[in-house]
Design a protein around this motif. Structure first.
Motif, PDB file in Angstrom:
ATOM      1  N   ILE A 252       0.856  -1.081  -0.028  1.00  0.00           N
ATOM      2  CA  ILE A 252       0.042  -0.050   0.079  1.00  0.00           C
ATOM      3  C   ILE A 252       0.903   1.268   0.014  1.00  0.00           C
ATOM      4  N   PHE A 253       0.732   2.120  -0.798  1.00  0.00           N
ATOM      5  CA  PHE A 253       1.188   3.482  -0.843  1.00  0.00           C
ATOM      6  C   PHE A 253       0.177   4.513  -0.835  1.00  0.00           C
ATOM      7  N   ARG A 254       0.654   5.949  -0.604  1.00  0.00           N
ATOM      8  CA  ARG A 254      -0.344   6.896  -0.737  1.00  0.00           C
ATOM      9  C   ARG A 254       0.061   7.674  -2.035  1.00  0.00           C
ATOM     10  N   PHE A 255      -1.024   8.048  -2.502  1.00  0.00           N
ATOM     11  CA  PHE A 255      -0.898   9.042  -3.747  1.00  0.00           C
ATOM     12  C   PHE A 255      -1.441  10.527  -3.508  1.00  0.00           C
ATOM     13  N   GLU A 256      -0.749  11.328  -3.564  1.00  0.00           N
ATOM     14  CA  GLU A 256      -0.968  12.769  -3.016  1.00  0.00           C
ATOM     15  C   GLU A 256      -0.583  13.752  -4.407  1.00  0.00           C
ATOM     16  N   PRO A 257      -1.761  14.390  -4.673  1.00  0.00           N
ATOM     17  CA  PRO A 257      -1.293  15.480  -5.987  1.00  0.00           C
ATOM     18  C   PRO A 257      -0.704  16.796  -5.104  1.00  0.00           C
ATOM     19  N   ILE A 258       0.434  17.317  -5.839  1.00  0.00           N
ATOM     20  CA  ILE A 258       0.908  18.362  -5.334  1.00  0.00           C
ATOM     21  C   ILE A 258       0.687  19.603  -6.242  1.00  0.00           C
ATOM     22  N   SER A 259       0.060  20.724  -5.655  1.00  0.00           N
ATOM     23  CA  SER A 259       0.075  21.653  -6.248  1.00  0.00           C
ATOM     24  C   SER A 259      -0.004  23.145  -5.542  1.00  0.00           C
ATOM     25  N   GLU A 260       0.268  24.357  -5.958  1.00  0.00           N
ATOM     26  CA  GLU A 260       0.163  25.394  -5.081  1.00  0.00           C
ATOM     27  C   GLU A 260      -1.249  25.802  -4.928  1.00  0.00           C
TER      28      GLU A 260
END
Length: 418
Positions: free
Chosen positions: A47-55
């Motif tokens: 299992i992993f965590r997918f996190e979008p990065i944006s300003e």
């Protein structure tokens, strides 16, 4: 400010520690990528965590209240962990960055693959074109009205509820203020649902199916109770709404914004050119008929049409003559001095028949059925036919031609007398 790895097409990266990745869009426009997307797939055995990065995720940099609320909802709507994630990136869109956080030191794979023809984009584009050109006919369809009500209730529940409660809102200004707020909220929730649709379907499928079923049935019942649209104003507003929705579908179904704007402009021009074209065709027909040389058309009248036309024109001419005799410009004393029967002329001007009963009787005795003139004509015709028969007996080869000649000679006289 992060040390992220840049992704390119056909990349396959394997790592096991936490890292961030970015895909920078190519700003060079190529028309072959009009319906093309990039598929970024991340999979692992753990299992992993997918996190979008944006300003935009930094709520302190929000300039408006709406941006702050959107940021807060985005943080609250954070994706859960999984073992596989698939993300679709539009060509010529904004740059995408995301972070992978594995919970265990287990390798994961990040692969980038181009899909030249995305079926979802093509479907949205074709649906937008179809909806724009057939919006007028679809707005008058009862089945499409019920289908639109169900879709509106599922995707924009607040707007649907406000439309149902419209009769209880007295002031129009209050209704439109509430409507704008409901539309803004509904559009943002649609955006959040689109961004997290994969996670919601995999983790909360039963809740989604229950929501769709309950809201869909309720929306259909409300639309069925209200009934289809009947007034022209409501149908026109529904048509405009469908055309605006078609523009949104066209814009979302194309990866190049300039192409979307051009297609929308072409559709608007094609819809608006029908009126100038119809006017030009009308002017062309008028000019063609004006400069076209008129040819005289001759029509042969039947015996019945000839008789009716003669009676009609005779009655019209007599009425015109009476009107002229009654006019002040008519020299009445000069005409009366030259007439043999002034009383009969005065009766004619006042509306009496122009032929006396005695004259009508004399005409019938002379030219009517059983008259001397008719008997003489019939006897002459019979004598001619007997002479023609003798000639035919002498010349047997011309028998059929002579019969036709006698028929053509006798027919006009009989017709005229009758």
């Amino acid at each position: 400010g992060r040390n992220c790895s840049f992704l390119q097409e056909m990349d396959v990266i394997q790592k096991q520690d936490e890292n961030c990745y970015c895909y920078v869009q190519n700003r060079t426009i190529h028309l072959q990528y009009i319906w093309s997307t990039l598929q970024v797939k991340v999979n692992s055995r753990e299992i992993f965590r997918f996190e979008p990065i944006s300003e935009k995720n930094n709520c302190r940099n929000s300039e408006t209240v709406f941006e702050f609320a959107a940021c807060a909802v985005r943080i609250f709507w954070k994706s859960e962990t999984s073992t596989e994630t698939l993300m679709s990136i539009k060509q010529y869109g904004e740059d995408i960055c995301f972070k992978i956080q594995p919970f265990k030191t287990e390798p994961y794979t990040v692969s980038v693959k181009r899909e030249m023809l995305d079926g979802k984009l093509l479907f949205l584009f074709v649906a937008g074109i179809f909806l724009f050109h057939f919006a007028n006919s679809l707005s008058r369809s009862t089945k499409f009205f019920y289908l639109s009500g169900i879709i509106l209730g599922v995707l924009a529940l607040l707007v649907f509820v406000l439309l149902i409660l419209k009769r209880f809102i007295a002031r129009h200004s209050t209704f439109w203020i509430l409507m704008s707020g409901c539309w803004m909220s509904s559009l943002y929730f649609i955006y959040c649902f689109k961004e997290n649709m994969q996670w919601l379907w995999s983790e909360h499928r039963n809740y989604l199916l229950g929501y769709f079923l309950a809201v869909g049935i309720t929306s259909f019942a409300a639309c069925y109770q209200h009934g289809p649209l009947t007034t022209e104003l409501s149908i026109t507003l529904f048509t405009w709404t469908l055309q605006l929705t078609a523009f949104v579908l066209i814009y979302c179904g194309v990866t190049i914004p300039q192409v979307a704007y051009a297609v929308i402009a072409i559709n608007l021009c094609s819809k608006g050119l029908c009126y100038p074209l119809s006017a030009a065709c009308h002017i062309h027909r008028k000019m063609k008929n004006h400069f076209k040389s008129k040819k005289l058309m001759f029509k042969c009248l039947t015996e019945e049409e000839y008789r009716e036309q003669g009676e009609t024109e005779t009655i019209r001419a007599l009425e015109d003559l009476r009107s002229f005799c009654r006019s002040p410009d008519f020299p009445s004393w000069l005409a009366v001095s030259k007439l043999q029967s002034p009383h009969r002329f005065a009766g004619f001007v006042l509306g009496s028949p122009h032929v006396s009963p005695a004259e009508t009787k004399a005409h019938d005795e002379e030219y009517g059925i059983g008259s001397i003139f008719l008997e003489e004509q019939l006897f002459e015709t019979r004598a001619e036919s007997e002479q023609g028969g003798a000639a035919i007996s002498i010349h047997e080869g011309d028998e059929e031609d002579e019969d036709e000649i006698h028929k053509q000679i006798s027919f006009p006289y009989a017709t005229e007398l009758l």
